[in-house]
Design an enzyme around this catalytic site. Structure first.
Site, PDB file in Angstrom:
ATOM      1  N   ARG A   1     -52.462 -16.587 -66.962  1.00 40.51           N
ATOM      2  CA  ARG A   1     -53.233 -17.739 -66.482  1.00 40.51           C
ATOM      3  C   ARG A   1     -54.171 -18.152 -67.596  1.00 40.51           C
ATOM      4  O   ARG A   1     -54.443 -17.363 -68.511  1.00 40.51           O
ATOM      5  CB  ARG A   1     -54.023 -17.376 -65.225  1.00 40.51           C
ATOM      6  CG  ARG A   1     -55.005 -16.261 -65.457  1.00 40.51           C
ATOM      7  CD  ARG A   1     -55.760 -15.858 -64.199  1.00 40.51           C
ATOM      8  NE  ARG A   1     -56.714 -14.806 -64.494  1.00 40.51           N
ATOM      9  CZ  ARG A   1     -56.905 -13.735 -63.720  1.00 40.51           C
ATOM     10  NH1 ARG A   1     -56.200 -13.566 -62.626  1.00 40.51           N
ATOM     11  NH2 ARG A   1     -57.813 -12.840 -64.045  1.00 40.51           N
TER      12      ARG A   1
ATOM     13  N   ASN B   1     -47.608  -5.051 -51.832  1.00 45.12           N
ATOM     14  CA  ASN B   1     -48.615  -5.929 -51.237  1.00 45.12           C
ATOM     15  C   ASN B   1     -48.593  -7.277 -51.951  1.00 45.12           C
ATOM     16  O   ASN B   1     -48.787  -7.348 -53.165  1.00 45.12           O
ATOM     17  CB  ASN B   1     -49.992  -5.274 -51.376  1.00 45.12           C
ATOM     18  CG  ASN B   1     -51.004  -5.960 -50.477  1.00 45.12           C
ATOM     19  OD1 ASN B   1     -50.982  -7.184 -50.336  1.00 45.12           O
ATOM     20  ND2 ASN B   1     -51.880  -5.187 -49.862  1.00 45.12           N
TER      21      ASN B   1
ATOM     22  N   ARG C   1     -36.652 -16.808 -41.626  1.00 51.99           N
ATOM     23  CA  ARG C   1     -35.362 -17.524 -41.623  1.00 51.99           C
ATOM     24  C   ARG C   1     -34.200 -16.559 -41.855  1.00 51.99           C
ATOM     25  O   ARG C   1     -34.412 -15.400 -42.194  1.00 51.99           O
ATOM     26  CB  ARG C   1     -35.411 -18.630 -42.682  1.00 51.99           C
ATOM     27  CG  ARG C   1     -36.394 -19.758 -42.302  1.00 51.99           C
ATOM     28  CD  ARG C   1     -36.654 -20.693 -43.462  1.00 51.99           C
ATOM     29  NE  ARG C   1     -35.414 -21.159 -44.057  1.00 51.99           N
ATOM     30  CZ  ARG C   1     -35.318 -21.645 -45.292  1.00 51.99           C
ATOM     31  NH1 ARG C   1     -36.396 -21.723 -46.069  1.00 51.99           N
ATOM     32  NH2 ARG C   1     -34.166 -22.048 -45.753  1.00 51.99           N
TER      33      ARG C   1
ATOM     34  N   ALA D   1     -12.068 -34.955 -18.333  1.00 48.17           N
ATOM     35  CA  ALA D   1     -11.753 -36.246 -18.942  1.00 48.17           C
ATOM     36  C   ALA D   1     -12.690 -37.366 -18.506  1.00 48.17           C
ATOM     37  O   ALA D   1     -12.722 -38.426 -19.119  1.00 48.17           O
ATOM     38  CB  ALA D   1     -10.313 -36.636 -18.602  1.00 48.17           C
ATOM     39  N   GLY D   2     -13.456 -37.112 -17.455  1.00 46.95           N
ATOM     40  CA  GLY D   2     -14.293 -38.184 -16.914  1.00 46.95           C
ATOM     41  C   GLY D   2     -15.470 -38.518 -17.825  1.00 46.95           C
ATOM     42  O   GLY D   2     -15.869 -37.729 -18.675  1.00 46.95           O
TER      43      GLY D   2
ATOM     44  N   GLN E   1      -5.590 -37.235 -21.055  1.00 46.03           N
ATOM     45  CA  GLN E   1      -5.438 -38.134 -19.909  1.00 46.03           C
ATOM     46  C   GLN E   1      -6.003 -39.468 -20.395  1.00 46.03           C
ATOM     47  O   GLN E   1      -7.209 -39.645 -20.471  1.00 46.03           O
ATOM     48  CB  GLN E   1      -6.234 -37.618 -18.699  1.00 46.03           C
ATOM     49  CG  GLN E   1      -6.028 -38.466 -17.461  1.00 46.03           C
ATOM     50  CD  GLN E   1      -7.057 -38.194 -16.379  1.00 46.03           C
ATOM     51  OE1 GLN E   1      -8.162 -37.727 -16.658  1.00 46.03           O
ATOM     52  NE2 GLN E   1      -6.726 -38.514 -15.138  1.00 46.03           N
TER      53      GLN E   1
ATOM     54  N   TYR F   1     -13.441 -27.519 -12.660  1.00 46.41           N
ATOM     55  CA  TYR F   1     -14.007 -28.777 -13.127  1.00 46.41           C
ATOM     56  C   TYR F   1     -14.969 -28.503 -14.285  1.00 46.41           C
ATOM     57  O   TYR F   1     -15.799 -27.580 -14.203  1.00 46.41           O
ATOM     58  CB  TYR F   1     -14.789 -29.456 -11.996  1.00 46.41           C
ATOM     59  CG  TYR F   1     -13.926 -30.086 -10.917  1.00 46.41           C
ATOM     60  CD1 TYR F   1     -12.551 -29.940 -10.912  1.00 46.41           C
ATOM     61  CD2 TYR F   1     -14.511 -30.848  -9.913  1.00 46.41           C
ATOM     62  CE1 TYR F   1     -11.772 -30.525  -9.924  1.00 46.41           C
ATOM     63  CE2 TYR F   1     -13.739 -31.438  -8.920  1.00 46.41           C
ATOM     64  CZ  TYR F   1     -12.372 -31.267  -8.927  1.00 46.41           C
ATOM     65  OH  TYR F   1     -11.615 -31.848  -7.951  1.00 46.41           O
TER      66      TYR F   1
ATOM     67  N   ARG G   1     -22.832 -41.276 -14.144  1.00 45.69           N
ATOM     68  CA  ARG G   1     -24.151 -41.067 -13.542  1.00 45.69           C
ATOM     69  C   ARG G   1     -25.113 -40.320 -14.464  1.00 45.69           C
ATOM     70  O   ARG G   1     -26.307 -40.232 -14.193  1.00 45.69           O
ATOM     71  CB  ARG G   1     -23.995 -40.310 -12.205  1.00 45.69           C
ATOM     72  CG  ARG G   1     -23.408 -41.167 -11.105  1.00 45.69           C
ATOM     73  CD  ARG G   1     -22.946 -40.337  -9.914  1.00 45.69           C
ATOM     74  NE  ARG G   1     -21.635 -39.739 -10.135  1.00 45.69           N
ATOM     75  CZ  ARG G   1     -21.016 -38.947  -9.263  1.00 45.69           C
ATOM     76  NH1 ARG G   1     -21.600 -38.627  -8.120  1.00 45.69           N
ATOM     77  NH2 ARG G   1     -19.820 -38.456  -9.534  1.00 45.69           N
TER      78      ARG G   1
HETATM   79  C1  UD1 Z   1     -14.944 -34.087  -6.863  1.00 47.23           C
HETATM   80  C2  UD1 Z   1     -14.088 -33.926  -5.621  1.00 47.23           C
HETATM   81  C3  UD1 Z   1     -15.003 -33.689  -4.414  1.00 47.23           C
HETATM   82  C4  UD1 Z   1     -15.853 -32.471  -4.673  1.00 47.23           C
HETATM   83  C5  UD1 Z   1     -16.613 -32.568  -5.986  1.00 47.23           C
HETATM   84  C6  UD1 Z   1     -17.235 -31.234  -6.313  1.00 47.23           C
HETATM   85  C7  UD1 Z   1     -12.077 -35.289  -5.942  1.00 47.23           C
HETATM   86  C8  UD1 Z   1     -11.392 -36.551  -5.598  1.00 47.23           C
HETATM   87  N1  UD1 Z   1     -13.296 -35.131  -5.410  1.00 47.23           N
HETATM   88  O1  UD1 Z   1     -15.744 -35.278  -6.704  1.00 47.23           O
HETATM   89  O2  UD1 Z   1     -14.208 -33.485  -3.255  1.00 47.23           O
HETATM   90  O3  UD1 Z   1     -16.753 -32.297  -3.595  1.00 47.23           O
HETATM   91  O4  UD1 Z   1     -15.734 -32.924  -7.061  1.00 47.23           O
HETATM   92  O5  UD1 Z   1     -17.995 -31.263  -7.489  1.00 47.23           O
HETATM   93  O6  UD1 Z   1     -11.498 -34.477  -6.618  1.00 47.23           O
HETATM   94  N2  UD1 Z   1     -11.933 -35.932 -14.031  1.00 47.23           N
HETATM   95  C9  UD1 Z   1     -10.889 -36.067 -14.920  1.00 47.23           C
HETATM   96  N3  UD1 Z   1     -10.067 -37.151 -14.824  1.00 47.23           N
HETATM   97  C10 UD1 Z   1     -10.233 -38.097 -13.874  1.00 47.23           C
HETATM   98  C11 UD1 Z   1     -11.309 -37.962 -12.948  1.00 47.23           C
HETATM   99  C12 UD1 Z   1     -12.129 -36.857 -13.064  1.00 47.23           C
HETATM  100  O7  UD1 Z   1     -10.691 -35.224 -15.803  1.00 47.23           O
HETATM  101  O8  UD1 Z   1      -9.427 -39.035 -13.855  1.00 47.23           O
HETATM  102  C13 UD1 Z   1     -12.799 -34.752 -14.157  1.00 47.23           C
HETATM  103  C14 UD1 Z   1     -14.242 -35.117 -14.437  1.00 47.23           C
HETATM  104  O9  UD1 Z   1     -14.471 -35.135 -15.844  1.00 47.23           O
HETATM  105  C15 UD1 Z   1     -15.004 -33.973 -13.767  1.00 47.23           C
HETATM  106  C16 UD1 Z   1     -14.107 -33.554 -12.626  1.00 47.23           C
HETATM  107  O10 UD1 Z   1     -12.831 -34.073 -12.930  1.00 47.23           O
HETATM  108  O11 UD1 Z   1     -15.170 -32.881 -14.654  1.00 47.23           O
HETATM  109  C17 UD1 Z   1     -14.598 -34.077 -11.281  1.00 47.23           C
HETATM  110  O12 UD1 Z   1     -14.645 -35.485 -11.304  1.00 47.23           O
HETATM  111  P1  UD1 Z   1     -15.824 -36.293 -10.618  1.00 47.23           P
HETATM  112  O13 UD1 Z   1     -15.583 -37.736 -10.842  1.00 47.23           O
HETATM  113  O14 UD1 Z   1     -17.130 -35.742 -11.053  1.00 47.23           O
HETATM  114  O15 UD1 Z   1     -15.542 -35.955  -9.086  1.00 47.23           O
HETATM  115  P2  UD1 Z   1     -16.594 -35.967  -7.902  1.00 47.23           P
HETATM  116  O16 UD1 Z   1     -16.844 -37.366  -7.484  1.00 47.23           O
HETATM  117  O17 UD1 Z   1     -17.765 -35.134  -8.231  1.00 47.23           O
HETATM  118 CA    CA Z   2     -18.466 -34.064 -10.113  1.00 45.83          CA
END
Ligand code: UD1
Ligand code: CA
Length: 460
Positions: free
Chosen positions: A440, A377, A333, A12-13, A75, A102, A17
């Site tokens: 032709r 050909n 193709r 969901a994030g 979420q 993740y 970065r």
């Molecule tokens: C997270 C871990 C960290 C670990 C790292 C490994 C936590 C608090 N930290 O940090 O300990 O070392 O991953 O890669 O868990 N996401 C959601 N909803 C949210 C927040 C995040 O779905 O509200 C998803 C993001 O899309 C992503 C994953 O969770 O796929 C990880 O989130 P991210 O913000 O990248 O966590 P890190 O800071 O990398």
């Molecule tokens: Ca991450």
């Protein structure tokens, strides 16, 4: 019988970065979105349910992902990884084993995941950690005097001593549904990022006397997360290296394996040769002794043994038999089928075209919606005029036919067996077996003709 397995994938994030308009989990590794790699790994465990938590760019993520068997969980606000897992729990039974993955950790092997889920029960949770040379950005694993894990601290909340710890949280863990339902509602967001951290459940588990079983993956790259495009590229190179190593160990020669890319599934026989800058996409099958020249793209195709593809050719959706010769600079193709020993040469485009055994289209032609029997050909610059602006029409060419250069074959049209077409013809009517067709303008030679000359020198 062990409890059913449910997999939760956090996606969901935003991935700020990445500096991207596209949701992070849709960025591609080996030609496929990160999330698809994770879903494929989850499917490898044959779970009872796969729950993907989406939020940022939810519609886009859903639209880009084949939906069979996936339960989408919204979420609406991204309040942290703990909050994200909590959103999926209502759909999961208490007795289930739950594996959390993740969406931005794409390359974990199925055996590593299986190892995590097999130890889980109401008294044990599993955590995947890894030792990293450079642990920055990751949560650090805190262990007690006797080595037991008692908490995870996020980088942003860590003291300098804690930051020096090299063992980090991969983010992947497993526990029962009931335990997660107990712990997650009690999390607090009182930390540096103001988020509900999933990682805080480790301390809760340890405090309530659960065993935290720690596993490590075989390769640290398996659990590398993608947070920015540098990490994405590094992981892509690692993945590519693993792909080409497998191919080489299976009998494929590559003068420079770092310049061959696999973006799909490749099956290759023995003594296949892949020159530099070959890209293999989708499902590609190469039989023994296939030779692929430099700068070639092969997408969803099968090539028979001994077939040679010369430089700068693109083959997409084609089936090619043994000992065919293609290129340089050919474009095949979808729907192209070449029989044994057929040849498609430079600057030739084919589409939905089948060439019989030994047939040749050697130079500068377009052959589309056409069936050529064997030993045909086709001279340079021949075009099948398959499209009348509304419909596509078919061209049929019988065995042993010879088509002179610069011919237009206006489809639908049929050339008979052993028929011949004179160069420069525009063929609009069928030609019978053995006939010669010439269509032709007749040549006229005018003797005594003079080129015009200037009336006078220009003035002014
Ligand atoms: C997270 C871990 C960290 C670990 C790292 C490994 C936590 C608090 N930290 O940090 O300990 O070392 O991953 O890669 O868990 N996401 C959601 N909803 C949210 C927040 C995040 O779905 O509200 C998803 C993001 O899309 C992503 C994953 O969770 O796929 C990880 O989130 P991210 O913000 O990248 O966590 P890190 O800071 O990398
Ligand atoms: Ca991450």
């Amino acid at each position: 019988m062990s409890a059913p397995l449910h997999v939760i994938i956090l996606a969901a994030g935003q991935g700020s970065r990445m500096k991207s308009k596209r949701p992070k989990v849709l960025h591609c590794l080996a030609g496929r979105p990160l999330l698809h790699h994770v879903i494929e790994a989850a499917e490898g465990l044959s779970p009872a349910g796969i729950h993907v938590v989406i939020g940022h760019g939810a519609d886009e993520v859903r639209a880009a992902t084949p939906n069979q068997g996936i339960q989408w969980v919204m979420q609406n606000e991204q309040l942290g990884t703990g909050h994200a897992v909590d959103q999926a729990l209502p759909g999961i039974p208490d007795q289930a084993r739950v594996l959390v993955l993740y969406g931005d950790v794409p390359l974990t092997s199925i055996s590593t995941l299986a190892r995590l889920v097999e130890v889980v029960d109401d008294n044990t949770m599993a955590l995947l950690t890894v030792d990293m040379q450079d642990p920055s950005g990751y949560g650090r694993i805190l262990r007690g005097d006797s080595g037991e894990v008692h908490a995870i601290v996020e980088e942003k909340d860590a003291s300098d001593t804690q930051k020096a710890i090299r063992e980090v949280n991969t983010g992947l863990l497993a526990a029962t549904g009931g335990r997660l339902k107990d712990w997650l509602p009690t999390l607090s967001s009182d930390n540096a990022q103001g988020e509900y951290y999933l990682t805080d459940i480790i301390a809760l588990a340890a405090n309530s006397g659960l065993r935290v079983d720690v596993a490590q993956p075989r390769d640290p790259e398996e659990v590398q997360g993608v947070n920015n495009r540098l990490q994405l590229a590094a992981l892509e190179r690692w993945y590519q290296r693993a792909q080409v190593e497998q191919l080489m160990l299976g009998g494929v020669t590559m003068p420079d394996p770092s310049r061959v890319d696999v973006r799909g599934k490749v099956q290759a026989g023995q003594d296949v040769f892949l020159d530099i800058n070959v890209v293999l996409e989708g499902e590609v099958t190469l039989a023994d002794d296939v030779v692929i020249g430099p700068n070639v793209i092969l997408r969803d195709c099968a090539l028979g043994s001994g077939t040679v593809v010369e430089a700068n050719s693109v083959i997409d959706g084609a089936r090619i038999a043994e000992h065919a010769r293609i290129g340089p600079f050919a474009r095949l193709r979808p729907g192209t089928v070449l029989a044994e020993g057929a040849k498609v040469g430079n600057f030739v485009e084919t589409k939905k075209a089948s060439l019989g055994p030994g047939s040749k289209v050697n130079h500068l032609s377009y052959v589309g919606d056409a069936t050529l029997e064997g030993q045909v050909n086709i001279g340079a610059g021949t075009i099948t005029c398959n499209y009348d602006g509304v419909n596509k029409h078919h061209t049929r060419i019988g065995a042993g036919a010879f088509v002179g250069s610069n011919t237009s074959l206006v489809a639908p049209v049929t050339l008979g067996t052993e028929s011949t077409v004179g160069a420069g013809s525009t063929i609009t009517r069928d030609v019978s077996d053995g006939e010669l067709a010439v269509a032709r303008g007749k040549q006229r030679n005018i003797s005594g003709w003079r080129r015009p000359s200037r009336d006078s020198e220009p003035t002014g």
